[in-house]
Design an enzyme around this catalytic site. Structure first.
Site, short mmCIF file in Angstrom:
data_model
loop_
_atom_site.label_atom_id
_atom_site.label_comp_id
_atom_site.label_asym_id
_atom_site.label_seq_id
_atom_site.Cartn_x
_atom_site.Cartn_y
_atom_site.Cartn_z
N LYS A 1 0.96 20.29 12.30
CA LYS A 1 2.15 21.12 12.59
C LYS A 1 1.87 22.09 13.73
CE LYS A 1 3.79 23.99 9.24
NZ LYS A 1 4.00 25.39 9.67
N SER A 2 0.79 22.84 13.64
CA SER A 2 0.47 23.83 14.69
C SER A 2 0.38 23.15 16.06
CB SER A 2 -0.87 24.49 14.41
OG SER A 2 -0.76 25.35 13.32
N ARG B 1 2.87 23.29 19.72
CA ARG B 1 2.30 23.60 21.03
C ARG B 1 2.49 22.45 22.01
NH1 ARG B 1 0.10 26.58 17.05
NH2 ARG B 1 -1.00 28.51 17.53
N ARG C 1 10.80 37.91 7.93
CA ARG C 1 9.36 38.04 8.24
C ARG C 1 9.16 38.97 9.44
NH1 ARG C 1 6.98 32.08 8.19
NH2 ARG C 1 5.05 33.23 8.51
N SER D 1 -3.98 36.96 14.22
CA SER D 1 -2.87 36.01 14.16
C SER D 1 -2.87 35.09 15.39
CB SER D 1 -1.54 36.77 14.09
OG SER D 1 -0.47 35.90 14.40
N ASP E 1 -3.40 29.14 5.34
CA ASP E 1 -2.33 28.28 4.82
C ASP E 1 -2.77 27.50 3.59
OD1 ASP E 1 -0.74 29.19 6.85
OD2 ASP E 1 -1.08 27.46 8.15
N ARG F 1 3.07 34.89 -0.81
CA ARG F 1 2.24 33.87 -1.49
C ARG F 1 1.27 34.46 -2.51
NH1 ARG F 1 1.43 29.68 3.57
NH2 ARG F 1 3.49 28.73 3.35
N ARG G 1 4.39 25.15 0.87
CA ARG G 1 3.00 25.06 0.39
C ARG G 1 2.91 25.42 -1.11
NH1 ARG G 1 0.72 23.31 4.89
NH2 ARG G 1 1.28 24.35 6.83
C1 S3P Z 1 -0.13 29.22 12.82
C2 S3P Z 1 -0.86 30.34 12.56
C3 S3P Z 1 -0.96 30.96 11.24
C4 S3P Z 1 -0.50 30.03 10.13
C5 S3P Z 1 0.75 29.31 10.49
C6 S3P Z 1 0.56 28.48 11.75
C7 S3P Z 1 -0.07 28.70 14.20
O1 S3P Z 1 -0.18 32.14 11.23
O2 S3P Z 1 -0.32 30.73 8.93
O3 S3P Z 1 1.15 28.42 9.45
O4 S3P Z 1 0.31 27.54 14.39
O5 S3P Z 1 -0.42 29.45 15.12
P1 S3P Z 1 -0.78 33.52 11.80
O6 S3P Z 1 -1.47 33.18 13.04
O7 S3P Z 1 0.35 34.42 12.04
O8 S3P Z 1 -1.68 34.02 10.72
#
Ligand code: S3P
Length: 440
Positions: free
Chosen positions: A22-23, A27, A128, A174, A322, A353, A395
């Site tokens: 996903k991440s 990107r 959020r 983050s 996560d 969570r 999740r």
């Molecule tokens: C992510 C970063 C994380 C993660 C999120 C995906 C990302 O959040 O919890 O599910 O793709 O950069 P944070 O970087 O805000 O902790």
């Protein structure tokens, strides 16, 4: 609203791949869309979150052609035609759905555009915290109004423009904040730098390098200079280790179980769950097969054991953030105490969570003490089936579906549509495992 029912199993053997990361998919959509030509992206995650980001890029003028799709979900292979860093103003509000990553990364991008735009999302996303990105982006010169019902929350009205480079010390570790600033930095004259208090996932830096953008890492500081254009290249997205983690825990805690997850991302900033499970006594082998696209990927092999509790180290937390819901389930199945602290960020994820994990674990017979920044689970008590809410959090839904494989009686998870935000096909994979087969 859909629900899933899970019956206990006593062992399993399975070998399969999980969907794309996903991440990395977010990107890939963004950087390919900014690039100077056509990029073929394979194994894109056709989840709602990543489709929102793709649609967002389309609303900024990026065209794409779908080559292959997962039936009922969305594209898994596509050609994205980059706009050479020239985006156009969206005609409507840009909907990020449930995705914090989508909204925060896109905010970085939009802060640097010479037009006004609005980012919005569902009720969870609009509650959020967005101050963590509006603050640095405003320091760079953008003007961002948070128009949500809760202060500091989306919808975000972004008036972008010419930005100035800053060095920003992130108060929270983050990757989303880091990435938002670096993306804005691509459009900014001179150097833009982010200092992270702890290591966070480095997919943005890796993908920038893959697209031949120079970024610099000096200690905890990552910087980029503006004026560079991503060089269009094809990219293959590895499987998502966060999705794999549900099956890894399912197998790791079940004596006699065997699991092989193939072609999954093995980036060290994402694999802390494996280290923690190994400390808990799990038998896990990982083999990196390639780093061809700038991200290591390979296979993970798990053989089930009785686990024992452990303490998660503070520096491990961002790299398994996560995975905490499923790690909590592993803690409940292990003997002794598992402690997860320094994880206050969990309170501002798709659900709170710490609260949702504790509520659901207690409901099925688990023993958990809740803290402001985490939880301590005393494992070993028998779990029983219950009807549990997902709280709209993918999740939570998946973690407690896995708990159902171990609980006495039937586990029912309600409100499970949210699973499609990250793992289309999870329910089919679960059904295959329950019937003793490998998911296709
Ligand atoms: C992510 C970063 C994380 C993660 C999120 C995906 C990302 O959040 O919890 O599910 O793709 O950069 P944070 O970087 O805000 O902790």
């Amino acid at each position: 609203m859909s629900s899933i029912k899970v019956k206990p199993i006593h062992t399993f053997r399975a070998e399969f791949e999980v969907p794309g990361d996903k991440s990395i998919s977010h990107r890939a959509a963004i950087l390919a869309g900014l690039s100077n030509g056509e990029c073929k992206i394979d194994n894109y995650l056709p989840s709602e979150d990543c489709l929102c980001t793709l649609n967002a890029m389309a609303s900024l003028g990026v065209e794409y052609e779908v080559l292959e799709s997962l039936d009922g979900y969305g594209p898994t292979s596509l050609i994205i035609r980059g706009r050479n860093m020239q985006l156009s103003q969206p005609t409507e509000e840009v909907d990020c759905g449930n995705s914090g990553t989508g909204m925060r990364l896109l905010a970085g991008l939009l802060a640097a555009q010479p037009f006004e735009s609005v980012l919005t999302g569902d009720a969870s996303l609009c509650s959020r915290p967005m101050g963590r990105i509006t603050k640095p982006l405003e320091q760079m010169g953008a003007s961002i109004q948070t128009r949500g019902e809760k202060p500091g929350c989306a919808p975000l009205r972004i008036t972008g423009g010419e930005l100035k480079g800053i060095t920003y010390e992130m108060p929270v570790a983050s990757a989303q904040v880091k990435s938002a600033i670096l993306l804005a930095g691509l459009f900014t004259e001179g150097k833009t730098a982010v200092v992270q208090p702890n290591e966070t996932r480095d997919h943005t830096e890796r993908m920038l390098a893959y697209f031949q953008i120079n970024s610099l890492r000096e200690g905890d500081e990552i910087s980029v200079s503006g004026g560079q254009i991503p060089n269009a290249r094809d990219f293959r997205i590895p499987g998502d280790i966060s999705s794999a983690s549900f099956w890894i825990v399912a197998a790791a805690c079940m004596p006699g179980a065997y699991l092989l997850i193939k072609n999954v991302g093995l980036n060290a900033t994402r694999t802390a769950l494996l280290d923690v499970l190994i400390r808990m006594g799990a038998k896990i082998e990982k083999v990196v097969l390639s780093e061809e696209y700038g991200e290591p990927y390979g296979n993970i092999e798990v053989t089930g054991q009785q686990l024992h509790g452990t303490e998660v180290k503070p520096e491990e937390v961002p790299n398994l953030i996560d995975e905490v819901p499923i790690l909590a389930v592993a803690g409940a199945l292990a003997q002794g105490k598992t402690s997860i602290r320094n994880a206050k960020e969990l309170r501002v994820k798709e659900s709170d969570r710490i609260a949702t994990v504790a509520t659901n674990l207690r409901a099925i017979g688990g023993n958990v003490e809740e803290f402001e920044d985490g939880m301590e689970i005393t494992g070993g008590s028998p779990l029983h089936g219950e009807t549990l809410d997902s709280y709209g959090d993918h999740r939570i839904a998946m973690a407690f579906a896995i708990a159902g494989l171990y609980a006495q009686g039937e586990m029912v998870l309600t409100n499970t549509d949210c699973i499609n935000t990250s793992y289309p096909g999870f329910v089919d994979h679960l059904a295959a495992i329950q019937s003793g087969k490998s998911p296709a």
